[in-house]
Design an enzyme around this catalytic site. Structure first.
Site, mmCIF file in Angstrom:
data_model
loop_
_atom_site.group_PDB
_atom_site.id
_atom_site.type_symbol
_atom_site.label_atom_id
_atom_site.label_comp_id
_atom_site.label_asym_id
_atom_site.label_seq_id
_atom_site.Cartn_x
_atom_site.Cartn_y
_atom_site.Cartn_z
ATOM 1 C CB CYS A 89 -1.144 0.160 1.216
ATOM 2 S SG CYS A 89 -0.067 -0.504 2.826
ATOM 3 C CE1 TYR A 90 2.045 4.233 5.108
ATOM 4 C CE2 TYR A 90 2.715 2.122 5.695
ATOM 5 C CZ TYR A 90 2.328 3.080 5.972
ATOM 6 O OH TYR A 90 1.783 3.414 7.477
#
Ligand SMILES: NC(=O)c1ccc[n+]([C@@H]2O[C@H](COP(=O)([O-])OP(=O)(O)OC[C@H]3O[C@@H](n4cnc5c(N)ncnc54)[C@H](OP(=O)(O)O)[C@@H]3O)[C@@H](O)[C@H]2O)c1
Length: 345
Positions: free
Chosen positions: A149-150
């Site tokens: 996600c990051y």
């Protein structure tokens, strides 16, 4: 109909895959796994699926790959790493949401994850599943490593700058915030209500495992090794991720020129929205959607670009991106089952 299996369907990303795929017109979900709930009906354990599914949880086994065309692995990292080659022996194609096949270098994986990577052949076949950067390779991939996600939020924001010569790529600082669902459904002290509610905390400074993933993708675009400073924070919200990224300018630049460049770079991307100048990314505006919203600013006093990038960690940061990858692999309209503005507020 395309037959689809979800391993780890009782976890947060697995449930999000179910929510999206249950409405997908070309898909039939044939298997869902959970060790804890095997033998129980999905809708009995998760009542939100009542009336939508008669599926029953089964235990994860290599045989699951025989029953589906696409198998999503929504499991903790290393859980299925050594089973992936067995899943790939037949016609089944795999989309792995864990980190097991994201890093091209087994040595770098071993350094950051402290476990040996013994599946070098499968690793060499894996395609990093960020459609905006690797769409052509994703189409024919047998194994897609769905991004973290990051890394999704940071890479999408930084990518348009990499080849411009406008910025000093050795000065990238990504200050990122995640909702608590980013840590998954398993019990942990730091994600208990009393510990994370009404609190913001930094964690994993200079050591977070998403660092080499961000560096891998930005370095590949730059054609040389790039290091980033990546600082994640835990926020008292359920879903959502906001990255604020600082990069030093090498020359004076007008905000209008920066905006024009970003809009041109992403003009054909259905899930990247470049915000109007003066508007900054907000997790509320992407919640439950597959969009990545990018806001732009120039701090001319300090000769720095400031980017803001918002995604829903469970959608564009995980399950939505995985469905986008599946659509690409199957030659379907990439937006199928994903074409939604999400929820606000
Ligand atoms: N959460 C996010 O925002 C996010 C974003 C991007 C990527 N990811 C990655 O996606 C993967 C799944 O994350 P998540 O947040 O969905 O995790 P989660 O909520 O903790 O769910 C994990 C799932 O894996 C199953 N599982 C756990 N241990 C297992 C084992 N030994 N054998 C078989 N099944 C097992 C669990 O099933 P039972 O416990 O019911 O048996 C559950 O269904 C992780 O690799 C994570 O890093 C997560």
């Amino acid at each position: 109909m395309i037959k689809v299996g979800i391993a780890g369907a009782s976890g947060y990303t697995g449930l999000e895959l179910l929510r999206l795929l249950i409405k997908h017109p070309d898909v039939e979900i044939t298997a869902v796994t959970s060790e804890k709930h095997q033998g129980q009906k999905l809708a009995d354990v998760f009542p939100s699926f009542g009336g939508f599914s008669d599926l029953q949880f089964v235990s994860l086994s290599p045989a699951i790959a025989d029953t589906c065309d696409i198998l999503f692995l929504a499991l903790p990292h290393t859980t299925a790493m050594n089973q992936v080659p067995a899943f790939l022996t037949g016609n089944c194609r795999v989309i792995d949401l864990s980190a097991d096949y994201r890093l091209k270098s087994a040595e770098i994986f071993e350094e950051w994850y402290s476990v040996p990577h013994e599946q070098k052949e499968a690793l060499s076949q894996a395609v990093y599943g960020l459609p905006e950067m690797h769409r052509d390779n994703i189409r024919s991939a047998k194994l897609v490593a769905n991004p973290g996600c990051y890394p999704t939020s940071v890479t999408l924001a930084v990518a348009p700058l990499v080849k411009t010569g406008w910025v000093d790529l050795d000065t990238i600082i990504a200050d990122c915030k995640s909702g608590v669902s980013g840590a998954g459904r398993k019990l942990a002290t730091h994600t208990q209500f009393a510990e994370c509610n009404e609190a913001v905390s930094a964690y994993g400074l200079a050591t977070h495992r998403h660092t080499p993933e961000i560096e891998q993708e930005i370095s590949a675009l730059a054609g040389r090794d790039i290091r980033v400073t990546f600082s994640p924070h835990l926020m008292p919200m359920t879903r959502g991720m906001l990255s604020t990224i600082y990069i030093n300018l090498k020359k004076d630049l007008e905000l209008e020129a920066l905006g024009k460049h970003y809009r041109e770079y992403y003009k054909n991307e259905p899930f990247v929205r470049i915000l109007n100048l003066g508007t900054f990314a907000n997790t509320h505006h992407v919640a439950a959607s597959n969009f990545c919203d990018i806001g732009l600013q120039i701090d001319s006093r300090n000769r720095r670009i400031i980017l803001t990038s918002a995604i829903d960690n469970l959608v564009k940061g995980a399950a939505g991106q995985a469905v986008q990858n599946m659509n690409i692999m199957l030659g379907l309209d990439e937006k199928t089952a994903l074409d939604s503005p999400g929820i606000f507020p």
